[in-house]
Design a protein around this motif. Structure first.
Motif, mmCIF file in Angstrom:
data_model
loop_
_atom_site.group_PDB
_atom_site.id
_atom_site.type_symbol
_atom_site.label_atom_id
_atom_site.label_comp_id
_atom_site.label_asym_id
_atom_site.label_seq_id
_atom_site.Cartn_x
_atom_site.Cartn_y
_atom_site.Cartn_z
ATOM 1 N N VAL A 7 0.841 -1.197 0.000
ATOM 2 C CA VAL A 7 0.000 0.000 0.000
ATOM 3 C C VAL A 7 0.875 1.246 0.000
ATOM 4 C CG1 VAL A 7 -1.861 1.234 1.165
ATOM 5 C CG2 VAL A 7 -1.719 -1.228 1.387
ATOM 6 N N GLY A 8 0.531 2.197 -0.831
ATOM 7 C CA GLY A 8 1.213 3.492 -0.813
ATOM 8 C C GLY A 8 0.178 4.598 -0.912
ATOM 9 N N ALA A 9 0.409 5.700 -0.192
ATOM 10 C CA ALA A 9 -0.568 6.800 -0.207
ATOM 11 C C ALA A 9 0.078 8.069 -0.752
ATOM 12 C CB ALA A 9 -1.101 7.056 1.199
ATOM 13 N N GLY A 42 -8.407 4.107 -3.643
ATOM 14 C CA GLY A 42 -9.535 4.918 -3.194
ATOM 15 C C GLY A 42 -9.030 6.292 -2.799
ATOM 16 N N THR A 43 -9.949 7.237 -2.656
ATOM 17 C CA THR A 43 -9.558 8.578 -2.228
ATOM 18 C C THR A 43 -10.341 8.959 -0.974
ATOM 19 O OG1 THR A 43 -11.228 9.764 -3.502
ATOM 20 C CG2 THR A 43 -9.175 9.283 -4.623
ATOM 21 N N VAL A 44 -9.741 9.815 -0.167
ATOM 22 C CA VAL A 44 -10.414 10.277 1.046
ATOM 23 C C VAL A 44 -9.976 11.708 1.325
ATOM 24 C CG1 VAL A 44 -8.620 9.313 2.550
ATOM 25 C CG2 VAL A 44 -10.895 9.715 3.479
ATOM 26 N N GLN A 45 -10.904 12.521 1.856
ATOM 27 C CA GLN A 45 -10.596 13.924 2.141
ATOM 28 C C GLN A 45 -10.518 14.165 3.636
ATOM 29 O OE1 GLN A 45 -13.900 15.675 -0.095
ATOM 30 N NE2 GLN A 45 -12.399 17.074 -0.944
ATOM 31 N N ARG A 46 -9.714 15.131 4.033
ATOM 32 C CA ARG A 46 -9.662 15.578 5.423
ATOM 33 C C ARG A 46 -9.672 17.100 5.408
ATOM 34 N NH1 ARG A 46 -10.763 11.263 7.002
ATOM 35 N NH2 ARG A 46 -9.432 9.648 7.811
ATOM 36 N N LYS A 59 -6.572 18.375 3.159
ATOM 37 C CA LYS A 59 -5.851 17.267 2.519
ATOM 38 C C LYS A 59 -6.795 16.355 1.771
ATOM 39 C CE LYS A 59 -2.136 16.873 5.939
ATOM 40 N NZ LYS A 59 -0.861 16.564 5.289
ATOM 41 N N GLN A 60 -6.294 15.805 0.705
ATOM 42 C CA GLN A 60 -7.004 14.724 0.025
ATOM 43 C C GLN A 60 -5.959 13.641 -0.255
ATOM 44 O OE1 GLN A 60 -10.069 15.976 -2.369
ATOM 45 N NE2 GLN A 60 -10.337 14.084 -3.483
ATOM 46 N N PHE A 61 -6.351 12.406 -0.022
ATOM 47 C CA PHE A 61 -5.402 11.296 -0.200
ATOM 48 C C PHE A 61 -5.840 10.387 -1.337
ATOM 49 C CE2 PHE A 61 -5.322 12.400 4.311
ATOM 50 C CZ PHE A 61 -3.967 12.490 4.583
ATOM 51 N N ALA A 62 -4.858 9.856 -2.058
ATOM 52 C CA ALA A 62 -5.096 8.716 -2.952
ATOM 53 C C ALA A 62 -4.373 7.542 -2.317
ATOM 54 C CB ALA A 62 -4.537 8.989 -4.335
ATOM 55 N N LYS A 77 -8.280 3.731 8.354
ATOM 56 C CA LYS A 77 -7.456 4.520 9.281
ATOM 57 C C LYS A 77 -7.843 5.992 9.219
ATOM 58 C CE LYS A 77 -3.661 1.287 8.965
ATOM 59 N NZ LYS A 77 -2.429 0.947 8.248
ATOM 60 N N TYR A 78 -7.607 6.679 10.329
ATOM 61 C CA TYR A 78 -7.924 8.112 10.394
ATOM 62 C C TYR A 78 -7.189 8.872 9.295
ATOM 63 C CZ TYR A 78 -8.583 12.739 12.406
ATOM 64 O OH TYR A 78 -8.917 14.050 12.595
ATOM 65 N N GLU A 79 -5.916 8.531 9.122
ATOM 66 C CA GLU A 79 -5.146 9.038 8.005
ATOM 67 C C GLU A 79 -4.346 7.871 7.449
ATOM 68 O OE1 GLU A 79 -2.751 12.604 8.531
ATOM 69 O OE2 GLU A 79 -4.049 13.121 10.195
ATOM 70 N N PRO A 80 -4.180 7.789 6.130
ATOM 71 C CA PRO A 80 -3.397 6.687 5.580
ATOM 72 C C PRO A 80 -1.955 6.714 6.090
ATOM 73 C CG PRO A 80 -4.537 7.899 3.852
ATOM 74 C CD PRO A 80 -4.694 8.692 5.114
ATOM 75 N N GLU A 81 -1.350 5.529 6.194
ATOM 76 C CA GLU A 81 0.069 5.447 6.561
ATOM 77 C C GLU A 81 0.863 5.189 5.285
ATOM 78 O OE1 GLU A 81 0.110 2.481 9.604
ATOM 79 O OE2 GLU A 81 -0.985 3.768 11.001
#
Ligand code: SF4
Ligand code: SF4
Length: 360
Positions: A7-9, A42-46, A59-62, A77-81
């Motif tokens: 996994v990579g973010a 997947g994507t997620v926003q904070r 922040k937005q993560f892929a 997870k609250y934020e990706p590692e």
């Protein structure tokens, strides 16, 4: 992705609203391109605020994984590692970012994995950026994609290619978390495929890499903040009103500004307009009728500079030339000439005042 993890973010740190579309395009296109390589994502926003406000770091993560089980674990997870690259869409964010719900200011590279890359869109040199970026205990990379911050935000999509250039740079600096070929193929399936492909290639080719050793960079003064449980979180949608002339202590601003106002006190005609128009009630009346600025609450919107009737009396100046949030009128009070020298020096250091007020 390394051999040890599947996994990579990608963390896209941006300024709320202005750059929201940009972050959305980058993260979604990265995931779609990864799927062409039989990966999943997947994507997620904070957000740093609720609702998201102009200029607030967000922040937005892929998250991209080799298999669905690994992706599911990471997305809970609250934020990706294992953040392999942090894309910094505005280089003034190197001063730090407010964390979620305003619990402290965090280093821009706080969650960067060892060996990962901080990718900054900037015209500044590595040395200038490292003045603000805190040191880590491990080696990492600073990558610079030449360019100005793009404010293709919520209402207006600014089609200047910053999103696709950034994706091209991500393909290069991650060594293939998502390949350039997959990104070009994905872009080709949509509108303006040839233009997007050219922008992807330009980003891939123009990004420069600068290895940063452990211990190199600014002093890391970050003290982890004890986060409250969900039931003790401060108000989000409902914010208590404050009395006129006071500031809301829940909304301290430290890294929300690209520029900050500087007042030329000896040109001020004491008209009170800045005091009246400031949406964050930052102006502090002084006994002799000037208006000092409380930078702990200033969001850098530029309304005061736009409203001041005296040309050049309030100027918006690049945030990265300032080390402190302290008000400045006391300097003027004790020595007006020294204050004017300081003010002019800051404007010169910033390459001039910003004529576009709160944004670049
Ligand atoms: S830029 Fe001016 S108007 Fe805007 S918050 Fe700061 S002091 Fe107030
Ligand atoms: S708007 Fe300008 S001239 Fe008027 S009080 Fe504020 S700084 Fe002075």
């Amino acid at each position: 992705m390394s051999d040890e993890t599947s996994v990579g973010a990608v963390d896209v740190t941006y300024r709320g609203i202005f750059q929201k579309n940009l972050a959305g395009v980058i993260t979604k296109e990265l995931v779609k391109a990864a799927r062409r390589e039989d990966k999943v994502g997947g994507t997620v926003q904070r957000y740093g605020d609720s609702p998201e406000r102009n200029g607030i770091p967000a922040k937005q993560f892929a998250v991209i994984a080799d298999d669905m089980d690994s992706l599911r674990v990471e997305m809970t997870k609250y934020e990706p590692e294992n953040v392999v690259v942090v894309c910094v869409m505005d280089d003034t964010l190197t001063k730090g970012v407010e964390s979620w719900a305003w619990y402290g200011v965090r280093p821009i590279n706080l969650n960067l994995a060892p060996g990962g890359t901080l990718l900054v869109i900037s015209r500044r040199s590595p040395e200038e950026l490292l003045h603000w970026i805190p040191r880590r205990t491990y080696d990492w990379n600073l990558a610079i994609l030449p360019g100005e911050p793009s404010f293709g935000g919520l209402w207006v999509y600014n089609d200047d290619g910053t999103d696709y250039r950034t994706m091209g740079a991500v393909a290069r600096v991650t060594g293939g978390l998502v390949s350039l070929d997959s990104l070009i193929a994905e872009a080709g399936s949509g509108k303006d495929g040839d233009l997007r492909a050219a922008q992807l290639r330009e980003g891939y080719e123009s990004v420069t890499m600068h290895p940063v050793g452990a211990g190199v960079g600014a002093e890391d003064t970050y003290v982890p903040v004890e986060m409250p449980g969900w039931t003790q979180m401060r108000e989000g949608l409902v914010v208590p009103a404050v009395e006129v002339g006071k500031n809301n202590t829940l909304f301290m601003k430290y890294t929300t500004r690209t520029t900050r106002p500087l007042v030329k006190f000896d040109a001020c005609v004491k008209c009170q307009i800045c005091y009246t128009v400031c949406p964050d009630e930052c102006f502090i009346p002084t006994p002799e009728g000037h208006y000092d600025i409380n930078y702990q609450h200033c969001c850098g919107c530029g309304i005061c500079a736009q409203s001041c009737p005296v040309s050049g009396c309030i100027e918006m100046v690049d945030e990265t030339v300032f080390e402190s949030n302290e008000p400045l009128h006391s300097v003027f009070e004790s020595d007006p000439a020294a204050y004017e020298e300081l003010r002019a020096e800051k404007v010169a250091q910033a390459g001039g005042a910003n004529p576009h007020y709160g944004i670049y």
